[in-house]
Design an enzyme around this catalytic site. Structure first.
Site, PDB file in Angstrom:
ATOM      1  N   ASP A 358       0.835  -1.195   0.000  1.00 26.63           N
ATOM      2  CA  ASP A 358       0.000   0.000   0.000  1.00 26.63           C
ATOM      3  C   ASP A 358       0.876   1.254   0.000  1.00 26.63           C
ATOM      4  O   ASP A 358       1.857   1.345   0.748  1.00 26.63           O
ATOM      5  CB  ASP A 358      -0.889  -0.024   1.252  1.00 26.63           C
ATOM      6  N   GLU A 396       1.600  -0.452  -5.072  1.00 30.74           N
ATOM      7  CA  GLU A 396       0.717   0.662  -5.396  1.00 30.74           C
ATOM      8  C   GLU A 396       1.673   1.859  -5.537  1.00 30.74           C
ATOM      9  O   GLU A 396       2.090   2.435  -4.531  1.00 30.74           O
ATOM     10  CB  GLU A 396      -0.301   0.902  -4.278  1.00 30.74           C
TER      11      GLU A 396
END
Length: 701
Positions: A358, A396
């Site tokens: 993330d 990401e």
């Protein structure tokens, strides 16, 4: 103040066996065994914790019968119990007695305007492998001054003879057949209509019950939304506010307290036995401690100025590149080591097959917050690790202040969530103009972002193609809502992304929607998924899209632990036609390795339009291509795409009509939208319905 926590009153002469100096005399920077480690041959526990600026550290051991007053409060003596920046001790089992849980108390002088120690707080070990929450656990007690004994999360002393039989559970290897399926552990089975036994609904064990469904659908990799232990009293249903990087979330276990590790391993083993890989969505960029107003659970109490990035503003001392209040400081070696140790733990002990990181651009930030566009240390450390470098590593590739998609991301061998694929395909299918050249790039594998020239040598599979994820509309909501409807989140509809590139097909929402609108939505969903499965790269989609699950227009239900955030399995029965199409398209992709290659299609693809030439003009809404499969020992695939609102006449440009079999036409209703055996083409001309995709196949010679 509770007398038991006045660590300064604990005698400096230890009541336990002295630490053996030879065990700890290592060069600073060498890997010390942090956490609470059981030493079988010595019938003792090693305890070690990083507290760089602390002047005094005390270890607190608790029994299940008394979670307020420690059975043993061991104050570390720096001459005896400190090596470099690590405080450590070894305590024999005979002195631990009935103790089952542990924490720390730390004191010292303030090292900056950002941090002052609070010896009244019981702190959770950052390396705890299992986290226990007392019945009186209270988040508020960690946010205000004063003691929080009996109300703080504690580490669990691991079972002294714990073993797990991984026999006959080898990790599956998926390459061209990789289909990633993003799901939320609780939300996947929590709804009473999930068909899972109520005692296991919303748990790791509940997922195991759904493995036959996942195999029928055809997915090969599950990507679990965060399973790191988080604060159960924070409104964090998604799990993106981690408390600890080693322990699985206890509230996802059906077997009760302290057994979450065993249940998690059992789940992973079951997935592997079914031939399904397991990827974890991991959040290493920040923690749930938030900014200076947030709770003191762990890192803040040990050394806030060392674990977190600082700002130059004393009134807002925590740098916030995560958008959640704090950002871990990857400019510090011990922070990187903690992440590396965590990754190794999930690989070695939990047999995880990969990680999706993330806001991975945080890894690129230097200690002062600036971006390191060249050689951010942690990427080299992961790449050089003999275990981690072989895993499926997915980034990401952005954070709140950086967008590094493609060549800009320092992890040059990592896979990346391709946000450009999401946006370009969404815009094309909804009917925006000027998107045909961009669509060609995305279908081809996004070589503009991942070039495979001599200098860069990227691979097409490094593009993780997706149209929906947890972050945004479901696929059905993408074709049902023009704007977000996030009022239930409590943020005045200000949270969640605004650039959704969605289209409601002429009517906002479901209630009262005309039949023709509902029919168009089903077709658009098929168009989206068809293009996803036909694209070079690794496809990913979110759980429930295959049966048109809806979140009622909420594109950011991070705090909706209810029917909005849970899958509605009644839709599987209602929308069997959609499920059938998804299942068949997944199977089609697996049967045709020509679609997903290590390299780009190059001379094997020829681009057409309705006629001989592709129309790349601004007003064009159509495209065709022929992908030749001979080099991959595969069939030829001819695709005709019409995103226009009127029917278009295409001319098949290769071969004789009778050589081609129609497999897909999203303009038809089920079951004619997908033919397992194929329908022979009658003529070179083919009329493609408005907003439809047609796929033909010519058998290999």
């Amino acid at each position: 103040m509770n007398p038991s926590l006045q660590v300064n009153s604990v005698p400096t002469t230890p009541t336990t066996t002295p630490v053996r100096r030879a065990t700890w005399e290592q060069a600073e920077g060498s890997p010390l065994p942090l956490g609470a480690t059981w030493i079988e041959e010595e019938r003792a526990f090693n305890f070690a914790v990083h507290a760089e600026h602390a002047e005094s550290v005390a270890l607190l051991l608790y029994t299940p019968a008394d979670l307020v007053n420690p059975l043993l409060a061991y104050r570390f003596n720096f001459l005896r119990n400190k090596s470099g920046r690590i405080w450590h001790c070894r305590i024999p089992l005979s002195e631990i007695g009935d103790a089952r849980y542990y924490g720390y108390s730390v004191s010292g002088e303030a090292v900056s305007y950002m941090h002052s120690f609070d010896p009244q707080k019981v702190l959770l070990d950052p390396y705890a492998k299992c986290v226990f929450f007392p019945p009186e656990f209270d988040r508020e007690s960690a946010m205000r001054e004063g003691p929080n004994a009996g109300k703080s999360p504690l580490g669990v002393l691991s079972a002294r003879h714990s073993t797990f039989n991984w026999k006959e559970s080898s990790a599956p290897q998926h390459e061209s057949d990789a289909i990633i399926y993003e799901l939320h552990v609780k939300g996947f089975t929590k709804n009473p209509n999930s068909g899972v036994d109520p005692s296991r609904a919303g748990t790791y064990a509940g997922l195991v019950e759904k493995i036959p469904y996942l195999k029928e659908l055809g997915i090969t990799v599950v990507e679990l939304m965060p399973v790191f232990q988080r604060d159960p009293q924070e409104a964090d249903y998604w799990g993106y506010m981690p408390l600890n990087f080693f322990a699985p979330h206890a509230q996802y276990a059906s077997t009760g307290a302290d057994d979450q590790n065993l249940e998690f391993k059992t789940m992973v083993k079951a997935f592997h036995e079914a031939g399904i890989g397991v990827v974890l969505d991991v959040v290493y960029n920040h923690t749930c401690e938030g900014d200076h107003r947030g709770p003191i659970y762990s890192y803040k109490g040990f050394d806030a100025a060392s674990y977190y990035m600082t700002s130059s503003d004393p009134t807002n001392p925590y740098a916030n590149y995560s958008g959640t209040g704090n950002t871990l400081n990857f400019g510090r070696g011990h922070v990187r080591k903690m992440v590396m140790d965590s990754l190794r733990y999930w690989k070695r002990e939990m047999h995880i097959d990969g990680f999706r990181f993330d806001l991975a651009s945080v890894f690129s930030r230097n200690e002062d917050g600036s971006l390191n566009w060249g050689h951010a240390p942690i990427f080299a450390e992961i790449a050089g690790d003999p275990e981690l470098g072989k895993l499926r590593l997915i980034a990401e590739p952005w954070d709140t202040g950086a967008f590094q998609l493609g060549r800009g991301f320092p992890g040059i061998t990592w896979l990346q969530w391709n946000g450009r694929f999401r946006d370009d395909v969404r815009r094309f299918v909804k009917g925006d103009s000027g998107l045909v050249p961009d669509l060609m790039r995305r279908l081809y594998g996004s070589d503009d972002l991942f070039p495979d020239d001599r200098a860069d040598a990227y691979h097409a599979y490094q593009s993780v193609n997706f149209l929906t994820s947890h972050d945004g509309f479901t696929l059905y909501d993408l074709v049902s809502y023009n704007t977000k409807h996030n009022w239930a989140n409590g943020n005045n509809n200000q949270d969640g992304m605004d650039a959704n590139y969605s289209w409601n097909c002429g009517y906002e929402g479901d209630k009262g929607a005309p039949d023709e609108v509902l029919a168009l939505r089903r077709r658009q969903v098929k168009n989206f998924f068809c293009l996803l499965m036909l694209s070079n790269g690794v496809p990913m989609f979110r759980a429930g899209d295959e049966f048109l699950n809806t979140q009622f227009g909420n594109n950011n239900p991070y705090n909706q632990d209810n029917e909005t955030g849970w899958l509605d399995w009644s839709q599987l029965h209602t929308n069997q036609d959609s499920f059938r199409f998804f299942k068949n398209m997944i199977s089609f992709r697996k049967r045709h390795p020509s679609l997903s290659r290590s390299r780009f299609w190059r001379e094997d693809v020829t681009w057409y339009g309705t006629g001989e030439k592709a129309d790349l003009s601004h007003d064009s809404h159509s495209l065709a291509f022929c992908l030749h499969g001979a080099s991959q020992d595969d069939d030829d695939i001819y695709v005709m795409i019409n995103a226009y609102w009127d029917r278009l006449e295409f001319q098949v440009q290769e071969g004789k009509p009778q050589e081609w079999m129609r497999i897909v036409d999203t303009g038809f209703l089920s079951p004619d939208d997908f033919s397992g055996v194929g329908e022979p083409l009658q003529a070179a001309g083919y009329s493609v319905a408005p907003r439809s995709v047609v796929v033909l196949v010519r058998a290999k010679k």
